[in-house]
Design a protein around this motif. Sequence first.
Motif, short mmCIF file in Angstrom:
data_model
loop_
_atom_site.label_atom_id
_atom_site.label_comp_id
_atom_site.label_asym_id
_atom_site.label_seq_id
_atom_site.Cartn_x
_atom_site.Cartn_y
_atom_site.Cartn_z
N GLY B 186 -28.91 33.58 34.22
CA GLY B 186 -29.62 32.35 34.52
C GLY B 186 -28.69 31.25 34.94
O GLY B 186 -27.49 31.45 35.12
N LYS B 187 -29.30 30.07 35.10
CA LYS B 187 -28.55 28.96 35.66
C LYS B 187 -28.37 27.89 34.60
O LYS B 187 -29.31 27.55 33.87
N LEU B 188 -27.14 27.38 34.52
CA LEU B 188 -26.87 26.30 33.58
C LEU B 188 -27.50 25.02 34.16
O LEU B 188 -27.23 24.65 35.29
N ILE B 189 -28.34 24.39 33.36
CA ILE B 189 -29.04 23.19 33.85
C ILE B 189 -28.08 22.01 33.77
O ILE B 189 -27.42 21.80 32.76
N ASP B 190 -28.00 21.27 34.86
CA ASP B 190 -27.12 20.09 34.87
C ASP B 190 -27.58 19.08 33.82
O ASP B 190 -28.77 18.91 33.60
N ILE B 191 -26.62 18.43 33.20
CA ILE B 191 -27.00 17.37 32.28
C ILE B 191 -27.45 16.18 33.12
O ILE B 191 -26.73 15.72 34.01
N LYS B 192 -28.66 15.75 32.83
CA LYS B 192 -29.21 14.65 33.63
C LYS B 192 -28.36 13.40 33.46
O LYS B 192 -27.83 13.14 32.38
N ASN B 193 -28.22 12.70 34.52
CA ASN B 193 -27.55 11.41 34.38
C ASN B 193 -28.38 10.53 33.46
O ASN B 193 -29.56 10.30 33.70
N ILE B 194 -27.76 10.10 32.41
CA ILE B 194 -28.52 9.31 31.46
C ILE B 194 -28.51 7.87 31.94
O ILE B 194 -27.44 7.27 32.12
N LYS B 195 -29.70 7.36 32.18
CA LYS B 195 -29.77 5.97 32.65
C LYS B 195 -30.08 5.10 31.45
O LYS B 195 -31.17 5.13 30.90
N LEU B 196 -29.05 4.39 31.02
CA LEU B 196 -29.23 3.54 29.86
C LEU B 196 -28.97 2.11 30.29
O LEU B 196 -28.01 1.83 31.00
N LYS B 197 -29.83 1.26 29.84
CA LYS B 197 -29.56 -0.14 30.12
C LYS B 197 -28.63 -0.63 29.02
O LYS B 197 -28.97 -0.60 27.83
N LYS B 198 -27.42 -1.03 29.43
CA LYS B 198 -26.46 -1.43 28.41
C LYS B 198 -26.34 -2.93 28.36
O LYS B 198 -26.28 -3.60 29.38
N HIS B 199 -26.35 -3.46 27.14
CA HIS B 199 -26.34 -4.91 26.94
C HIS B 199 -25.00 -5.36 26.40
O HIS B 199 -24.70 -5.15 25.23
N GLY B 200 -24.20 -5.92 27.26
CA GLY B 200 -22.96 -6.56 26.81
C GLY B 200 -21.92 -5.58 26.30
O GLY B 200 -22.06 -4.37 26.36
N LYS B 201 -20.87 -6.19 25.79
CA LYS B 201 -19.72 -5.41 25.35
C LYS B 201 -19.89 -4.97 23.91
O LYS B 201 -20.68 -5.55 23.15
N GLN B 202 -19.12 -3.98 23.55
CA GLN B 202 -19.04 -3.57 22.16
C GLN B 202 -18.15 -4.61 21.50
O GLN B 202 -16.98 -4.74 21.86
N THR B 203 -18.69 -5.37 20.57
CA THR B 203 -17.98 -6.54 20.07
C THR B 203 -17.13 -6.31 18.83
O THR B 203 -16.37 -7.17 18.41
N LEU B 204 -17.28 -5.14 18.22
CA LEU B 204 -16.42 -4.87 17.05
C LEU B 204 -15.08 -4.34 17.56
O LEU B 204 -15.02 -3.37 18.31
N LYS B 205 -14.02 -4.95 17.15
CA LYS B 205 -12.71 -4.56 17.67
C LYS B 205 -12.26 -3.23 17.05
O LYS B 205 -12.34 -3.02 15.85
N VAL B 206 -11.84 -2.33 17.93
CA VAL B 206 -11.34 -1.03 17.46
C VAL B 206 -9.89 -0.91 17.83
O VAL B 206 -9.48 -1.21 18.95
N LYS B 207 -9.09 -0.46 16.87
CA LYS B 207 -7.66 -0.31 17.15
C LYS B 207 -7.17 1.02 16.59
O LYS B 207 -7.45 1.36 15.44
N ILE B 208 -6.49 1.77 17.45
CA ILE B 208 -5.82 2.98 16.94
C ILE B 208 -4.39 2.59 16.65
O ILE B 208 -3.64 2.22 17.56
N GLN B 209 -4.02 2.63 15.37
CA GLN B 209 -2.68 2.20 14.99
C GLN B 209 -1.65 3.24 15.42
O GLN B 209 -1.93 4.45 15.36
N LYS B 210 -0.49 2.76 15.82
CA LYS B 210 0.56 3.71 16.18
C LYS B 210 1.19 4.20 14.89
O LYS B 210 1.88 3.47 14.19
N ASN B 211 0.90 5.41 14.54
CA ASN B 211 1.47 6.00 13.33
C ASN B 211 2.16 7.29 13.70
O ASN B 211 1.85 7.89 14.73
#
Lengths: 355, 782
Positions: B186-211
């Motif tokens: 059979g045929k692998l079905i393409d993942i549909k482009n997800i159309k999401l209306k996105k509101h603004g930035k992600q406001t919680l600051k994320v930091k990967i510490q250099k360890n």
Amino acid sequence: MSDFEKLKGELKVKLNHAKTSQEVDIIRTNIFGKNGLINSEFKKLGSLSPEDKKKVASEINNAKQELTKLFNDKVLTLTNSEIDEQVKKEKDDVTLPEKDFRIGKIHPVSQVIDEISSIFSEIGFSVEEGPDVESEYYNFTALNTPENHPAKDMHDTFYLDKNMKTLLRTHTSPVQVRTMLNGKPPFKIIAPGRTYRSDSDQTHTPMFHQLEGLHIDKNINMGHLKGCLNYFVKEFFEVDKIKMRFRPSHFPFTEPSAEVDIGYRVENNKIVIGEGDKWLEILGCGMVHPNVLKNSKVDPKKYQGFAFGIGIDRLAMLKYGINDLRSFFECDYRWLNYYGFDPLDVPTNYRGLSK
Amino acid sequence: MKFTNEWLKDHLKTKKSELEIIEKLNHSGLEVEKVEPVKNELSDFVIAKIVKSEKHPNADRLKLCHVDIGKKELVKVVCGGPNAKDNLLTIYAPPGSIIPKNNMKLEVSKIRGETSYGMLCSEAELNLSDESEGIIELNQNYKKKVGKSYFKGNSNNVIELSITPNRPDCLGIRGIARDLSASGFGKLIDIKNIKLKKHGKQTLKVKIQKNKKQACTLFGSCLIKNIKNKESPEWLKKRIISLGLRPISAVVDVTNYVMFDLNRPLHAYDADKINKGIIVRNSKKGENFKALDNKNYSLDDGMCVISDHEGVLGLGGIIGGTRSGTELNTKNILLESAFFDPEITRKTAKKLQLNSDAKFRFERGIDPNSIQIGLDKASEMIIKICGGQVSKSDIQSTKKIKNKKIFFDPSLASKTIGIKLKTNEIINILEGLGFKIKKTNKVLAVEIPSWRPDVHGEIDLVEEIIRIKGFDKIQSIEPERKRLKPTLDFFQRHFHLAQRSVASKGYLEAITWSFTDEKINNNFKEKFEEIKIVNPISSDLNVLRNSLYSNLIFFLKKNIDRGFENQSLFEIGPYFTGNKPGEQITVVCGIRKEKDLNIFDIKKDVVQTLVELGIDRKEIKVDTNTPSYYHPGRSGSIMTKNNQSLIAYFGEIHPRIINNTYGFEIFLEDLVKYKKQNKKEKPTITFSEYQKSDRDFAFVVQKDFQAQLLIEIISNVDKSLIKNIKIFDVYEGANIPKDKKSIALKVTIQSDFKTLNEKDLNEISQKIISDVEEKASAKLRS
């Protein structure tokens, strides 16, 4: 007729009538004794002329021969009839049991190892062995199983030190590496032995037996692997045809890897191997991973080949209808007696595997 | 890994039946372990037919119904429904089922003296309606469905795969679909482009510490605000249940759903419970947190934690914490979609003995390119169910993702597999699996998809090719019957012979553990060091054995308890002298327990075995030095000539350990080594044609004088004339001084060259007497 002739005649009659060996003995003395007939006749010879002497002597000798034969016959007849008499009186109840005998037994695992060795001997494999205590390196690292890899979860390992550097081998595969490091290709070996995993339930025991196989040469491919295992399974189960399937699987030390199932059906609650629509997994195999060859100082560009691992106990269970794996190691006297093999029953490829 | 065919069809367009799919999975390396109907609380309720209903003997209002539930035999059910009558089709609830109306578990019960196996249900009892007057009446269309589940949706099967550790990609349903599609299913079905209306930035600051050894190299997140978390809709619950999980809430169920759908673990935090921002860092020793399994974990140095400014929130890639967990009243959530290093994650989880579906996936390797799709897919679902607005995604990364490339010589495939494969076929298979291929001359440049961390080299590609092509295509090649080397080597031949030699003397071969109970082992340890197993299976199997006796005697005693007084057991195998590879010795160890057994029975067994193994009886000597587990006065060691090596012990086992039991140990390596060093040609035998004569002697010697020595002295008198010496009596008692004993023996004298006359015989007899009297301080007994 001379006196001698007359006496001889009488004695013959007496002898004929004799009924016991004692009577015969008396007659024997009368004839052959110091003063018996023969001797006294010989004594008489001295008074005869040389001519007569010769003649009479010959007569006596003839008579002696004749009498000796008669005697021997008579003695034989009498002895035989006396034996017959005796035998008539001797009657034992032969249905009473024989004297106790002790028959030792060979454990089914040992027997099956000998069977397998005999089968592989026929196609040129020789037997190798390795230590039960192994280093982490030989048991895992050299076999392309890195530390902290989930593949290790498939083996519950017994460790002998806190740093987990020495352990009880979890499979016979380290013998592959040891054998290759110790020699030069080609390699064509089987390695039976004890293996250990920290696992204990209905179908697992902390110690069990595995048989490793390894064939490395310049052009050994998966077709050889298939042919070899097909030959082995057919010979082992002593059937002409066997249904077999190779399923892709994963072992870190082989690539490609496969698991092998054999067909079976259930008849009267018993497993019949060879045909049928059910599948039973019996072994794992594959082409030796180039990393394993490298670790074993064999050039993977020049050499390639296959390896396989078989659970010996499981094969014994299947072939000889033993239900419980744990019973192999419980030493129940009745079990050992029942499932064990006669030590004279040595599996060979010219006599056949089983009685 | 569990999935249903119905779910699979989200990703795979196929006409193949479930059975065909199962077969294919087995043949392409995704072993099907189990196929089971989806279980839910309603699948127990089956369509049934009342074959006969009669009045309950003790109750007017009750009926006793004989019900056909599709099994061989009818079941007896007591029923209160006034409408119960012969031939009525209805719904039956078996014992053990839970009645939806009151959540009561049904049990076999006696109702007014009659046993009722199960219940016939009303609509109310099944929450179908409020109708509780009588039992359900089904129309005649159900006649052929007696015995089947009434509630639909149960016809679906859960297919459980046993995924090998190299295939993390198939820990998601999409991966399974991809494999099937590559196999021509059979045929692998393409993942549909997800159309999401996105509101603004992600406001919680994320930091990967250099360890040092930072496990997290990618951390994607988005905020979803103003949601109304709730119970998941029916379809979602069903899928969660089919995975063997428990539905919790829409937010949690969606994260689980995406994990199983795309093999993309996610974590949802209650955003309002996060203090200021997210810091991904290594833990400090002693840090604590309470995980979602409700256990407190105290952390070591260097474990990857997701924390905020207050402390640890969760263990990266393993488990979240309760402090920031989502609940039904959660309003705002932070979704995490990250990448954690397999090895470090595994180490941490192992140390803490923590298992989770996420950990199981991260330690095998998650597709680092699935971060965005994971966030989008989950956001879409959550918004659909719970409402709310999603922010743009924030992706922190400390490392560039680059797909591995390898050069692949396609001829390796044919060389390994043994059948000819066309390059085009190879390319098709690999491309079907997501590999990207550029053809350059004869070699293929292959780019490995990011979801296949297991593919490192050319040989891995060969496996992919044959796996999809099918192992059944490999042509079997008959093995060659050629031998390069003898099957068994010198040692192995002796092993084999020893085993059968001992068994032929009436011993049953046993195989016992290589480990034993420390307490038992102490009896046999002698000079050896105890070899402890760090993680024994049980405390009574905690050391490697220093002797085979430990377990053999243990099991001998067990057999005595079973009522077998007379037994002979033996084992051939290793005992251990140290904890390094090779520090082991192969022993043939036999034990015998019988009435009227004595030391000479066991001595016969061991000596005969040695002789059968090719040791000349005249080459061995018995010594009295034995280990402490033997009876000191009734045991011996067997040495080879000139005390070259110790090859066996035999004797009575020390009565402190077990009474009236005899045993022997043969040390196989030493025996074989001795034989190798003393290999000799068997000389041609000549038999003397001359008269042989026997002479009897009796010598009075000291009580502790060893008979073996006497034989040695006599045989040394004249090695060519003295052919045999046999002791036939040892006597102590009347006419013999108290500290002495008399040994009577028969000496066979024969010359190879002449018939010995009386004078010759007297001469040698005199020599025997004088030598023995002198060397053994003996007196000829007159």
